[in-house]
Design an enzyme around this catalytic site. Structure first.
Site, PDB file in Angstrom:
ATOM      1  N   ARG A 225      41.977  33.545  42.005  1.00 48.15           N
ATOM      2  CA  ARG A 225      41.005  32.905  42.900  1.00 48.15           C
ATOM      3  C   ARG A 225      41.296  31.411  42.960  1.00 48.15           C
ATOM      4  O   ARG A 225      41.711  30.817  41.957  1.00 48.15           O
ATOM      5  CB  ARG A 225      39.566  33.061  42.371  1.00 48.15           C
ATOM      6  CG  ARG A 225      38.905  34.400  42.707  1.00 48.15           C
ATOM      7  CD  ARG A 225      38.569  34.523  44.202  1.00 48.15           C
ATOM      8  NE  ARG A 225      37.962  35.785  44.541  1.00 48.15           N
ATOM      9  CZ  ARG A 225      38.621  36.894  44.905  1.00 48.15           C
ATOM     10  NH1 ARG A 225      39.938  36.898  44.977  1.00 48.15           N
ATOM     11  NH2 ARG A 225      37.958  37.990  45.216  1.00 48.15           N
ATOM     12  N   GLU A 254      39.231  28.692  51.825  1.00 44.74           N
ATOM     13  CA  GLU A 254      40.130  29.580  52.576  1.00 44.74           C
ATOM     14  C   GLU A 254      39.627  29.780  53.994  1.00 44.74           C
ATOM     15  O   GLU A 254      38.426  29.994  54.185  1.00 44.74           O
ATOM     16  CB  GLU A 254      40.239  30.928  51.849  1.00 44.74           C
ATOM     17  CG  GLU A 254      40.956  30.782  50.514  1.00 44.74           C
ATOM     18  CD  GLU A 254      41.152  32.104  49.776  1.00 44.74           C
ATOM     19  OE1 GLU A 254      40.781  33.154  50.305  1.00 44.74           O
ATOM     20  OE2 GLU A 254      41.684  32.058  48.669  1.00 44.74           O
ATOM     21  N   HIS A 273      46.061  34.832  51.024  1.00 47.41           N
ATOM     22  CA  HIS A 273      45.218  35.855  50.372  1.00 47.41           C
ATOM     23  C   HIS A 273      45.639  37.280  50.805  1.00 47.41           C
ATOM     24  O   HIS A 273      44.834  38.035  51.344  1.00 47.41           O
ATOM     25  CB  HIS A 273      43.730  35.614  50.679  1.00 47.41           C
ATOM     26  CG  HIS A 273      42.844  36.119  49.579  1.00 47.41           C
ATOM     27  ND1 HIS A 273      41.793  35.398  49.068  1.00 47.41           N
ATOM     28  CD2 HIS A 273      42.863  37.288  48.878  1.00 47.41           C
ATOM     29  CE1 HIS A 273      41.200  36.093  48.106  1.00 47.41           C
ATOM     30  NE2 HIS A 273      41.831  37.244  47.968  1.00 47.41           N
TER      31      HIS A 273
HETATM   32  P1  NAD Z   1      39.953  42.366  35.428  1.00 44.36           P
HETATM   33  O1  NAD Z   1      38.473  42.209  35.376  1.00 44.36           O
HETATM   34  O2  NAD Z   1      40.555  43.694  35.105  1.00 44.36           O
HETATM   35  O3  NAD Z   1      40.620  41.306  34.416  1.00 44.36           O
HETATM   36  C1  NAD Z   1      40.219  39.982  34.281  1.00 44.36           C
HETATM   37  C2  NAD Z   1      40.567  39.550  32.869  1.00 44.36           C
HETATM   38  O4  NAD Z   1      40.263  38.158  32.745  1.00 44.36           O
HETATM   39  C3  NAD Z   1      39.744  40.287  31.790  1.00 44.36           C
HETATM   40  O5  NAD Z   1      40.590  40.904  30.852  1.00 44.36           O
HETATM   41  C4  NAD Z   1      38.920  39.184  31.154  1.00 44.36           C
HETATM   42  O6  NAD Z   1      38.728  39.386  29.764  1.00 44.36           O
HETATM   43  C5  NAD Z   1      39.787  37.959  31.422  1.00 44.36           C
HETATM   44  N1  NAD Z   1      39.057  36.701  31.341  1.00 44.36           N
HETATM   45  C6  NAD Z   1      37.796  36.422  31.756  1.00 44.36           C
HETATM   46  N2  NAD Z   1      37.489  35.140  31.474  1.00 44.36           N
HETATM   47  C7  NAD Z   1      38.585  34.603  30.866  1.00 44.36           C
HETATM   48  C8  NAD Z   1      38.890  33.321  30.356  1.00 44.36           C
HETATM   49  N3  NAD Z   1      38.002  32.324  30.387  1.00 44.36           N
HETATM   50  N4  NAD Z   1      40.115  33.127  29.824  1.00 44.36           N
HETATM   51  C9  NAD Z   1      41.029  34.145  29.779  1.00 44.36           C
HETATM   52  N5  NAD Z   1      40.791  35.382  30.237  1.00 44.36           N
HETATM   53  C10 NAD Z   1      39.587  35.604  30.778  1.00 44.36           C
HETATM   54  O7  NAD Z   1      40.410  41.858  36.843  1.00 44.36           O
HETATM   55  P2  NAD Z   1      41.813  42.086  37.581  1.00 44.36           P
HETATM   56  O8  NAD Z   1      41.792  43.367  38.314  1.00 44.36           O
HETATM   57  O9  NAD Z   1      42.929  41.838  36.649  1.00 44.36           O
HETATM   58  O10 NAD Z   1      41.708  40.915  38.685  1.00 44.36           O
HETATM   59  C11 NAD Z   1      41.666  39.548  38.287  1.00 44.36           C
HETATM   60  C12 NAD Z   1      41.171  38.702  39.447  1.00 44.36           C
HETATM   61  O11 NAD Z   1      42.112  38.751  40.506  1.00 44.36           O
HETATM   62  C13 NAD Z   1      39.870  39.223  40.092  1.00 44.36           C
HETATM   63  O12 NAD Z   1      38.717  38.754  39.433  1.00 44.36           O
HETATM   64  C14 NAD Z   1      39.950  38.716  41.514  1.00 44.36           C
HETATM   65  O13 NAD Z   1      39.236  37.508  41.650  1.00 44.36           O
HETATM   66  C15 NAD Z   1      41.437  38.458  41.714  1.00 44.36           C
HETATM   67  N6  NAD Z   1      41.985  39.310  42.777  1.00 44.36           N
HETATM   68  C16 NAD Z   1      42.673  38.734  43.789  1.00 44.36           C
HETATM   69  C17 NAD Z   1      43.214  39.508  44.801  1.00 44.36           C
HETATM   70  C18 NAD Z   1      44.021  38.905  45.922  1.00 44.36           C
HETATM   71  O14 NAD Z   1      44.011  39.444  47.018  1.00 44.36           O
HETATM   72  N7  NAD Z   1      44.762  37.847  45.688  1.00 44.36           N
HETATM   73  C19 NAD Z   1      42.993  40.895  44.805  1.00 44.36           C
HETATM   74  C20 NAD Z   1      42.322  41.462  43.739  1.00 44.36           C
HETATM   75  C21 NAD Z   1      41.815  40.667  42.724  1.00 44.36           C
END
Ligand code: NAD
Length: 299
Positions: A225, A254, A273
């Site tokens: 994000r 965005e 994105h």
């Molecule tokens: P997820 O919830 O499986 O994993 C997120 C991880 O981040 C978790 O393991 C959590 O423990 C960790 N985390 C939380 N706070 C933290 C911190 N302060 N320091 C370190 N680690 C921390 O999510 P995911 O499926 O891996 O997706 C991650 C992010 O990617 C989503 O939240 C979303 O915003 C983003 N995303 C972007 C797109 C895109 O189109 N670019 C698509 C899907 C998801």
């Protein structure tokens, strides 16, 4: 039954939705809707105060930071989302961005299109391999674990993880070495992958102090994000060559302005994105969210 959708979803998902409910998309329809299916549309107090019959909100995707979860909960409105549907697509984009930056694909295609290239490529197009490099995984959820799998198995990379919520034991089962703090992981990374949600603990978590400990040869990819990596600090680090290159699929605002300083840097690769923007992920997200909405509505 009326369902609010004002953004495009996969045609198969829209067909499924229409076969079971009336789809509406206007602000004046909001008081009558039982469900809302959103991608980026903000669901805050304005929407919730107006949607008196709303029983469930469906987030198409995983990043639900556009939904005021606390207010929805207060009103007894369920929220469903599709945490697994786009994992593989986002992970593949992250790996594509690492490869594109390591092999300087954007500069290479610009040169060949300019008609000025020579048979032996110029030194500025000398790339690096991903194979054998150390990957710093900032956040170790679903997407990062898939990135780890692709780079660990496919490219024999060494994997270091920073995630306070994932144990050392769990990381060890994935062949990932747990870093005790963010800077330790950043210092180790030739390739730095950002995959954390945007929340109060992650907003601005990669700023100038963090970029300052990165290797000057490191490549950073953020598909998570905007707002997690400080865009001004990233511009400064890249323009001073404190970091070799970076790519971002996400921006604080965005779409980002074309005149933002980062856009002028040849070692910065922006994408609009597109992480989940594959035929497969769009299908899975659309069908899953529609089925989950009806599961709630039908009790
Ligand atoms: P997820 O919830 O499986 O994993 C997120 C991880 O981040 C978790 O393991 C959590 O423990 C960790 N985390 C939380 N706070 C933290 C911190 N302060 N320091 C370190 N680690 C921390 O999510 P995911 O499926 O891996 O997706 C991650 C992010 O990617 C989503 O939240 C979303 O915003 C983003 N995303 C972007 C797109 C895109 O189109 N670019 C698509 C899907 C998801």
């Amino acid at each position: 039954m009326k369902i609010f959708v004002n953004e495009p979803i996969h045609p198969a998902a829209m067909e499924l939705l229409r076969s079971r409910a009336e789809v509406v998309s206007e602000w004046e329809d909001v008081p009558a809707v039982s469900a809302a299916l959103v991608r980026t549309t903000k669901i805050g107090p304005d929407f919730l105060n107006r949607a008196k019959q709303l029983r469930v909100i469906g987030k198409h995707g995983i990043g639900y930071d556009n939904i005021d979860i606390a207010s929805a909960k207060e009103r007894g409105i369920a929220v469903v989302y599709t945490p697994l549907a786009n994992v593989n697509s986002v992970a593949e984009l992250a790996v594509s961005l690492f490869l594109a930056l390591a092999r300087k694909l954007v500069s290479a295609q610009k040169l060949i299109r300019s008609g000025e290239c020579t048979r032996i490529a110029p030194p500025e197009l000398t790339g690096t391999e991903l194979s054998g490099k150390t990957v710093a995984l900032i956040g170790l959820g679903h997407i990062a674990q898939q990135v780890a799998q692709i780079l660990g198995v496919g490219f024999h990379c060494h994997l270091v993880g920073y995630d306070p919520y994932v144990s050392r034991e769990k990381m060890a089962t994935l062949d990932i070495e747990k870093a005790d703090c963010l800077k330790e992981a950043l210092r180790a990374g030739d390739l730095i992958n950002i995959s954390v949600p945007l929340n109060d603990s992650t907003r601005g978590m990669i700023g100038s102090a963090e970029l300052g400990v990165c290797r000057p040869t490191a490549i950073l990819v953020n598909t998570a994000r905007g707002g997690i990596v400080d865009e001004v600090a990233l511009y400064e680090a890249l323009s001073r060559n404190e970091l070799a290159a970076a790519a971002s699929d996400v921006f604080a605002v965005e779409p980002p302005g074309v005149d933002m300083p980062l856009m002028s840097l040849p070692n910065f690769l922006p994408t609009p994105h597109i992480g989940a923007n594959t035929e497969e992920a769009l299908y899975r997200m659309g069908i899953t969210v529609v089925e989950d909405l009806f599961a709630v509505l039908n009790g």
